[in-house]
Design a protein around this motif. Sequence first.
Motif, PDB file in Angstrom:
ATOM      1  N   LEU A  41     -46.766  -8.748 -60.184  1.00 19.63           N
ATOM      2  CA  LEU A  41     -45.728  -9.108 -59.215  1.00 19.63           C
ATOM      3  C   LEU A  41     -44.597  -9.876 -59.889  1.00 19.63           C
ATOM      4  CD1 LEU A  41     -44.838  -9.001 -56.281  1.00 19.63           C
ATOM      5  CD2 LEU A  41     -46.186 -11.070 -55.865  1.00 19.63           C
ATOM      6  N   MET A  42     -44.931 -10.765 -60.813  1.00 21.59           N
ATOM      7  CA  MET A  42     -43.896 -11.511 -61.542  1.00 21.59           C
ATOM      8  C   MET A  42     -43.020 -10.567 -62.354  1.00 21.59           C
ATOM      9  SD  MET A  42     -45.862 -15.061 -62.688  1.00 21.59           S
ATOM     10  CE  MET A  42     -45.190 -14.930 -64.291  1.00 21.59           C
ATOM     11  N   ALA A  43     -43.622  -9.571 -62.999  1.00 21.38           N
ATOM     12  CA  ALA A  43     -42.856  -8.608 -63.785  1.00 21.38           C
ATOM     13  C   ALA A  43     -41.950  -7.780 -62.869  1.00 21.38           C
ATOM     14  CB  ALA A  43     -43.799  -7.695 -64.568  1.00 21.38           C
ATOM     15  N   TYR A  44     -42.481  -7.355 -61.738  1.00 20.38           N
ATOM     16  CA  TYR A  44     -41.716  -6.578 -60.754  1.00 20.38           C
ATOM     17  C   TYR A  44     -40.511  -7.381 -60.269  1.00 20.38           C
ATOM     18  CZ  TYR A  44     -40.856  -4.003 -56.380  1.00 20.38           C
ATOM     19  OH  TYR A  44     -40.286  -3.297 -55.357  1.00 20.38           O
ATOM     20  N   ARG A  45     -40.751  -8.620 -59.907  1.00 23.23           N
ATOM     21  CA  ARG A  45     -39.665  -9.478 -59.418  1.00 23.23           C
ATOM     22  C   ARG A  45     -38.631  -9.756 -60.499  1.00 23.23           C
ATOM     23  NH1 ARG A  45     -43.236 -13.755 -55.887  1.00 23.23           N
ATOM     24  NH2 ARG A  45     -43.398 -12.457 -54.026  1.00 23.23           N
ATOM     25  N   ALA A  46     -39.061  -9.896 -61.737  1.00 27.15           N
ATOM     26  CA  ALA A  46     -38.123 -10.155 -62.835  1.00 27.15           C
ATOM     27  C   ALA A  46     -37.168  -8.979 -63.024  1.00 27.15           C
ATOM     28  CB  ALA A  46     -38.886 -10.432 -64.131  1.00 27.15           C
ATOM     29  N   VAL A  47     -37.694  -7.755 -62.934  1.00 28.25           N
ATOM     30  CA  VAL A  47     -36.833  -6.580 -63.079  1.00 28.25           C
ATOM     31  C   VAL A  47     -35.868  -6.503 -61.899  1.00 28.25           C
ATOM     32  CG1 VAL A  47     -36.734  -4.079 -63.309  1.00 28.25           C
ATOM     33  CG2 VAL A  47     -38.555  -5.341 -64.449  1.00 28.25           C
ATOM     34  N   LEU A  48     -36.366  -6.733 -60.687  1.00 26.06           N
ATOM     35  CA  LEU A  48     -35.489  -6.701 -59.513  1.00 26.06           C
ATOM     36  C   LEU A  48     -34.414  -7.781 -59.591  1.00 26.06           C
ATOM     37  CD1 LEU A  48     -37.878  -5.998 -56.505  1.00 26.06           C
ATOM     38  CD2 LEU A  48     -36.256  -4.432 -57.588  1.00 26.06           C
TER      39      LEU A  48
END
Length: 108
Positions: free
Chosen positions: A10-17
């Motif tokens: 989730l942290m990786a997903y949010r970082a890209v977004l």
Amino acid sequence: MGGRGAGEVLMAYRAVLKATRKTFAGDHLMLRESAAEVRKKFEENRHVTSEAEIQRLLADAHEASDFISTTIVQAKLNPSGGYEVKPGKEHAGATLEIPSEEILKKSA
């Protein structure tokens, strides 16, 4: 991404977004399209269970976030009909490739 801690994914997903939201601020089409593409890529890998593959995918996500944040600069149409590119401090040291006016007009 199966057995991996959901928090890390989730942290990786949010970082890209977050990187796309900052880079494409004000460009509603690019915001919508980039968010859809990020979601698609994460969904495609939802069932990955191999720890090595998960680590590779997380590294790819972090690399994408960094690339979007430090390499892409959004050109904006100015009142005189030309395009302006204003790199931020996060782009320091990067080599910027400025597309031609013709390419920019086709994408507008």
